[in-house]
Design a protein around this motif. Sequence first.
Motif, PDB file in Angstrom:
ATOM      1  N   TYR A 223       0.725  -1.195   0.055  1.00 21.41           N
ATOM      2  CA  TYR A 223       0.076   0.078  -0.133  1.00 21.41           C
ATOM      3  C   TYR A 223       1.119   1.327   0.070  1.00 21.41           C
ATOM      4  N   GLY A 224       2.244   1.014  -0.339  1.00 21.66           N
ATOM      5  CA  GLY A 224       3.130   2.117  -0.259  1.00 21.66           C
ATOM      6  C   GLY A 224       2.623   3.376  -1.017  1.00 21.66           C
ATOM      7  N   GLN A 225       1.673   3.167  -2.204  1.00 18.53           N
ATOM      8  CA  GLN A 225       1.490   4.196  -3.105  1.00 18.53           C
ATOM      9  C   GLN A 225       0.112   5.009  -2.557  1.00 18.53           C
ATOM     10  N   MET A 226      -0.478   4.212  -1.602  1.00 15.98           N
ATOM     11  CA  MET A 226      -2.066   4.805  -1.488  1.00 15.98           C
ATOM     12  C   MET A 226      -2.177   5.781  -0.126  1.00 15.98           C
ATOM     13  N   ASP A 227      -3.210   6.327  -0.498  1.00 13.85           N
ATOM     14  CA  ASP A 227      -3.610   7.555   0.585  1.00 13.85           C
ATOM     15  C   ASP A 227      -4.091   6.798   1.925  1.00 13.85           C
ATOM     16  N   ILE A 228      -4.119   7.504   3.028  1.00 16.20           N
ATOM     17  CA  ILE A 228      -4.429   6.943   4.461  1.00 16.20           C
ATOM     18  C   ILE A 228      -5.729   6.335   4.257  1.00 16.20           C
ATOM     19  N   LYS A 229      -7.031   6.905   3.720  1.00 18.14           N
ATOM     20  CA  LYS A 229      -8.128   6.510   3.956  1.00 18.14           C
ATOM     21  C   LYS A 229      -8.279   5.121   3.080  1.00 18.14           C
ATOM     22  N   LEU A 230      -7.817   5.053   2.020  1.00 19.91           N
ATOM     23  CA  LEU A 230      -7.631   3.768   1.174  1.00 19.91           C
ATOM     24  C   LEU A 230      -6.848   2.672   1.765  1.00 19.91           C
ATOM     25  N   ARG A 231      -5.731   3.018   2.509  1.00 14.11           N
ATOM     26  CA  ARG A 231      -4.782   2.319   3.382  1.00 14.11           C
ATOM     27  C   ARG A 231      -5.691   1.337   4.545  1.00 14.11           C
ATOM     28  N   PHE A 232      -6.621   2.295   5.007  1.00 10.05           N
ATOM     29  CA  PHE A 232      -7.120   1.564   6.280  1.00 10.05           C
ATOM     30  C   PHE A 232      -8.195   0.777   5.910  1.00 10.05           C
ATOM     31  N   TYR A 233      -8.759   1.059   4.681  1.00  8.63           N
ATOM     32  CA  TYR A 233      -9.884   0.141   3.985  1.00  8.63           C
ATOM     33  C   TYR A 233      -9.055  -1.159   3.565  1.00  8.63           C
ATOM     34  N   LEU A 234      -8.025  -1.269   2.881  1.00  7.75           N
ATOM     35  CA  LEU A 234      -7.397  -2.434   2.357  1.00  7.75           C
ATOM     36  C   LEU A 234      -6.679  -3.040   3.524  1.00  7.75           C
ATOM     37  N   GLU A 235      -6.344  -2.202   4.484  1.00  2.10           N
ATOM     38  CA  GLU A 235      -5.795  -3.222   5.592  1.00  2.10           C
ATOM     39  C   GLU A 235      -6.749  -3.858   6.328  1.00  2.10           C
ATOM     40  N   ASP A 236      -7.884  -3.491   6.225  1.00  2.00           N
ATOM     41  CA  ASP A 236      -9.041  -4.081   6.893  1.00  2.00           C
ATOM     42  C   ASP A 236      -9.288  -5.445   5.985  1.00  2.00           C
ATOM     43  N   GLU A 237      -9.273  -5.092   4.613  1.00  2.00           N
ATOM     44  CA  GLU A 237      -9.422  -6.093   3.821  1.00  2.00           C
ATOM     45  C   GLU A 237      -8.362  -7.436   3.883  1.00  2.00           C
ATOM     46  N   VAL A 238      -7.201  -7.154   4.002  1.00  6.19           N
ATOM     47  CA  VAL A 238      -6.330  -8.142   4.186  1.00  6.19           C
ATOM     48  C   VAL A 238      -6.344  -8.853   5.513  1.00  6.19           C
ATOM     49  N   ILE A 239      -6.741  -8.034   6.625  1.00  2.78           N
ATOM     50  CA  ILE A 239      -7.153  -8.795   7.721  1.00  2.78           C
ATOM     51  C   ILE A 239      -8.369  -9.835   7.586  1.00  2.78           C
ATOM     52  N   LYS A 240      -9.159  -9.369   6.897  1.00  5.52           N
ATOM     53  CA  LYS A 240     -10.379 -10.141   6.600  1.00  5.52           C
ATOM     54  C   LYS A 240      -9.979 -11.569   5.799  1.00  5.52           C
TER      55      LYS A 240
END
Lengths: 248, 280
Positions: A162-179
């Motif tokens: 997620y190096g290239q992504m903004d913070i909002k998107l990061r939270f969303y994607l991080e949750d997705e990875v955890i899922k």
Amino acid sequence: MEQTEYKVRVEHLTKYFGDLHVLDDISFNIRKGEFLCVVGPTGCGKTTFLNLLTRIIAPTSGELYIDGIPADPKKHNLAFVFQEPSAMPWLTVEKNLRFGLEIKKIPKDEADRRVEEILKLLGLGDFRNFYPHQLSVSTAQRIIIGRAFIMHPDLLLMDEPYGQMDIKLRFYLEDEVIKLWKELKSTVVFITHNIEEAVYLADRVLILTNKPASIKEEVIIDLPRPRDVVDSKFIAYRKYITDQIKWW
Amino acid sequence: MNVQKQNHSSEQQEQILKDQKKQRKASYQNLMLSVSSILLFFFIWEMVALLKLVPEHYLAPPEAIFRLLIIKIHDPNPDGAVLTVNILSSLQISFTGFIAAILIGVPLGWLMGWYRVVDSVVNPIFDIVRPIPPVAWIPLTIVWMGVGLKAKATIVFLSAFIPCVINSYTGIRQTNPVLIHVGKTCGASDFTIFWKIGIPSAMTMTFTGIKLAIGNAWSTLVAAEMLAASSGLGYMILQGRNFGRTDIVMLGVLAIGIIGTIIITLFSHLENVVLRWKRK
């Protein structure tokens, strides 16, 4: 006894490129189903470290064992999420997901089942026939993450996805990875230089030193999930790790 | 969350549809501009001829060439073959050479680009052959193969072969290393990576090479038909010159141009199908 407990054992991993000493005697173990984050300064050899784990390059000395056997991409199921976009541009979303399954010769009905499962988890069923260039950068990266998890890998490596992504998107994607991680019970090594991200995701954080990289410390993050980034314990962990690497 | 995602996806889909509509409109406008430019070209040509700015035996007007076209469809005079025979004969030569060039040149370029051994073995020879103009081979091919289809197709082959090799070679060399790593971490063999990642990556450049090859094959045709022939567009042009008939020469030249365009257009459609995954 200890050997069977761990999914992955890394023993005395050392790498020289000519005279350049990149990795110095790194040893650690990963439990089955563990989410391990590795933080380290830019240019400390994180990518080399990962490339050694996936056997893209061979170590100077040391060995990596998966289930007690030296790691080999042909025998083991490894998956890698690169920092750069790595979807095959000539394949549709669905065919990208199938790419590794076909190479590993997973039977058709099992592959079909996994593709549907991942598309459902990602909520990307509508995009199955799209080509990567028709997707946004973040959606394309989610496909790549899906392509990694779909392998049900023995070891899943992620290099600052997620190096290239903004913070909002990061939270969303991080949750997705955890899922995905919880659902599929994969063993994950996640590399990042973002400490907050590491504390948010990891069961355990490895802190690397500057080049030649070795393990400075490991920190077990004992926090319930889903985690709250403004929780005082969360902040304490973040602060502690930051203090350990102040010399960056 | 789910609703939001759904919205997001339909929004994206809508955007894509809108983009496609815009693209179609733009391509229609471009087509109209191209058609008008061709019509304008023929109009100016006709005017120049009508106003006798250039003597008629230097420059036949387009309508005279069109009339000749109708006549040449059934009249073999003065060059000895009707137009369709000439066209078919030329197509046969150029396609034989051109298809052989693709079948040999493209895989060779891929293999040279992927396997260092093949590169080291083939490249020195290829480098020597590359700068030789195809027509320079004419005397040798006559000695080796006489003056039949084989000899002429060989000349065409040599001209089309070179861009096929160079472009597929360069194309596969530009394979994104990250994609190769993806293949390696999946445990794919080198050949599987070559087949599933290298070749698709090389496709764009390969098509560029093949298109260049079409151009080369078609333009070497006249030279190949100088070998000795009893039909063919190049032959018709030469005969036209011998009889001092500029209209026949120009009919031949135009036929080569138009057929070449048709082939390239058909090929571009094929390219669009094969490379439909590309960003337009």
